[in-house]
Design an enzyme around this catalytic site. Structure first.
Site, short mmCIF file in Angstrom:
data_model
loop_
_atom_site.label_atom_id
_atom_site.label_comp_id
_atom_site.label_asym_id
_atom_site.label_seq_id
_atom_site.Cartn_x
_atom_site.Cartn_y
_atom_site.Cartn_z
N ASP A 12 0.83 -1.20 0.00
CA ASP A 12 0.00 0.00 0.00
C ASP A 12 0.86 1.24 0.00
O ASP A 12 0.45 2.30 -0.49
CB ASP A 12 -0.95 -0.01 1.20
O1 MRU Z 1 -7.58 -2.99 2.68
P1 MRU Z 1 -7.28 -3.37 1.25
O2 MRU Z 1 -8.03 -4.57 0.79
O3 MRU Z 1 -7.44 -2.19 0.32
O4 MRU Z 1 -5.74 -3.75 1.27
C1 MRU Z 1 -5.14 -4.24 0.10
C2 MRU Z 1 -3.71 -4.58 0.26
O5 MRU Z 1 -3.14 -4.51 1.33
C3 MRU Z 1 -2.98 -4.95 -1.00
O6 MRU Z 1 -1.97 -5.88 -0.72
C4 MRU Z 1 -2.35 -3.68 -1.62
O7 MRU Z 1 -3.29 -2.65 -1.69
C5 MRU Z 1 -1.78 -3.94 -2.96
S1 MRU Z 1 -3.03 -4.21 -4.19
C6 MRU Z 1 -2.22 -4.43 -5.67
#
Ligand code: MRU
Length: 362
Positions: free
Chosen positions: A248
C-alpha cells in the site's frame, strides 16, 4: 485462458465497479456517479487495493467534470484540487490516490498557467490524463509479472516449478487488471512454472478467502487456501520457494506497509530462509517518507472483526483492535518488484525514483 475479472468498468463516460463486499457470492456492478459515490465505495471497501482505489477515485472525478461546462480555468482548477483532496481522505494508508492527486493537481496548475490552453482544452487534457491511468496500470503490472517471475526463478528456484505463498488480494480486483503480486503468480502460471500457490484467508476482511481464492479458481491455478495462523506450519512442513505480497506504501528506506498480517509472514519467512518479495508499481512508492514508522496506519471499524455478514462471531462486549495494515521492515524484504525491475530495499534510495515517476506519469 478464461476471461479476466473486471473490477472497474469505464465505458462511454460511465463508471461502474464490481462490489467487492458481495463477492464471491454475488457478482454485481454498482454505478459511481461522482466524487461523493467514489469516496463512499472506497471508504466502505466496495473497491479496494491501492491501485484500484486511485483509479476509481480519479475516474469518479472524471465522471463529474465531463458533464460540467467551465468558462474559466480557475474554477476548474479549484474544483479539481478540492475534490481530489477529498478523495485522498477516504483511506489514509495506500499512497496511490495521494500521488495521483498530487500529479493531477500539478497538471491542472500547468494547464491553467499556459495561455495557449482554453478552459475546454484544459478539461479535455485533464480527462485524458485520468483515462491514461487505467492503461498504464495494466502495462506496469504485466512488466511486474515478468520481472518478478524471473527474479523468483533466478533466486534459487532454478527452472522451477515453484511453490509460492501470497497474502491479501493483489489481483485483477485490486488493480486495473492483471495484478501485482498476483500478476507475478499469473506470469509463473502461464509460463508453466507454478506448481502451487497458497493464499491466506486474510482476516478480518477476508480478501484472501473471498477475493484471491475467487481469482485463483477463476484462472484455474493450482491453489490452496490456508488460515492466517497456518503460515509457520506451512513453511515448516512444505517447501515454499518464495512469498509474494503487494504494497500500500513503500517508503524511501524500503519499509513497506501492506495488509495486516504481512509483517508476521515476513518474520516467519526469514526464520525459514524463504525469500520475501514485495510487488508494487512505482505509484505505490512514497519517497517523501524516510521510514515506515511515519506511515499512518488505518484503523477500521470493530464490526469487521466481530461480525461476518451481519452474524456476530465474537463475544458481545469485547474490545477490539483492528489495524488494517502493518509495516514490514526493509531488512525482511528480499526484493521490491517494480515495473522497472527488481531492487533490494536499500537500492531504492539509489534510484532517482522521483525523476522516474515524473517522466512516467501523466
Ligand atoms: O484494505 P485493502 O483490501 O485495500 O488492502 C489491500 C492490500 O493490502 C494490497 O496488498 C495492496 O493494496 C496492494 S493491491 C495491488
Amino acid at each position: 485462458m478464461s476471461m479476466e475479472l473486471i473490477a472497474i468498468k469505464w465505458e462511454n463516460g460511465k463508471l461502474e465497479i464490481l462490489d467487492q463486499i458481495l463477492l464471491p457470492v454475488i457478482s454485481k456492478y454498482v454505478a459511481v456517479k461522482g466524487v461523493e459515490d467514489g469516496w463512499k465505495v472506497i471508504n466502505k471497501m466496495q473497491v479496494r487495493g491501492a491501485p484500484a482505489i486511485a483509479i476509481v477515485g480519479c475516474l469518479s472525478l472524471a465522471v463529474e467534470i465531463q458533464n460540467e461546462e467551465f468558462t474559466d480555468k480557475k474554477s476548474l482548477r479549484q474544483e479539481i484540487e478540492g475534490k481530489l483532496n477529498y478523495l485522498v481522505s477516504a483511506r489514509p494508508t495506500a499512497v496511490n490516490m495521494k500521488i495521483a492527486a498530487e500529479d493531477l493537481i500539478t497538471l491542472s496548475n500547468q494547464l491553467k498557467k499556459d495561455d495557449s490552453v482554453s478552459a475546454a482544452d484544459m478539461k479535455e487534457k485533464f480527462l485524458k490524463a485520468i483515462d491514461a491511468m487505467l492503461e498504464k496500470d495494466i502495462t506496469d503490472n504485466i512488466a511486474i509479472g515478468h520481472h518478478g517471475a524471473q527474479a523468483i526463478l533466478n533466486n534459487g528456484a532454478g527452472d522451477g516449478p515453484v511453490r509460492v505463498l501470497t497474502h491479501c488480494n493483489t489481483g485483477s480486483l485490486a488493480t486495473a487488471g492483471y495484478g501485482t503480486a498476483l500478476g507475478v503468480i499469473r506470469t509463473l502460471h502461464s509460463n508453466k512454472k507454478l506448481e502451487q500457490v497458497y493464499c491466506t484467508e486474510t482476516r478480518p476482511y477476508n480478501q484472501g478467502a473471498r477475493l484471491t481464492a475467487y481469482e485463483l479458481v477463476h484462472e484455474k491455478m493450482p491453489a490452496i487456501l490456508i488460515c492466517d495462523d497456518m503460515v509457520a506450519a506451512l513453511m515448516r512442513s512444505r517447501t515454499i520457494s518464495a512469498v509474494i505480497v503487494g504494497a500500500d506504501r513503500v517508503v524511501a528506506n524500503g519499509d513497506t506497509a501492506n495488509k495486516i498480517g504481512t509483517y508476521q509472514i515476513a518474520v516467519v519467512a526469514k526464520h525459514h530462509g524463504v525469500p520475501f518479495y514485495v510487488a508494487a508499481p512505482l505509484t505505490s512508492v512514497d519517497f517523501t517518507i524516510p521510514s515506515g514508522d511515519r506511515i499512518v496506519i488505518e484503523e477500521r471499524p470493530e464490526r469487521e472483526m466481530t461480525h461476518i455478514n451481519d452474524q456476530r462471531v465474537a463475544a458481545a462486549g469485547i474490545q477490539c483492535w483492528n489495524p488494517a495494515f502493518d509495516v514490514t521492515p526493509a531488512h525482511l524484504i528480499t526484493g521490491i518488484i517494480t515495473e522497472k525491475g527488481v531492487y533490494r530495499p536499500d537500492e531504492l534510495n539509489k534510484l532517482n525514483i522521483l525523476q522516474i515517476q515524473e517522466d512516467d506519469r501523466l
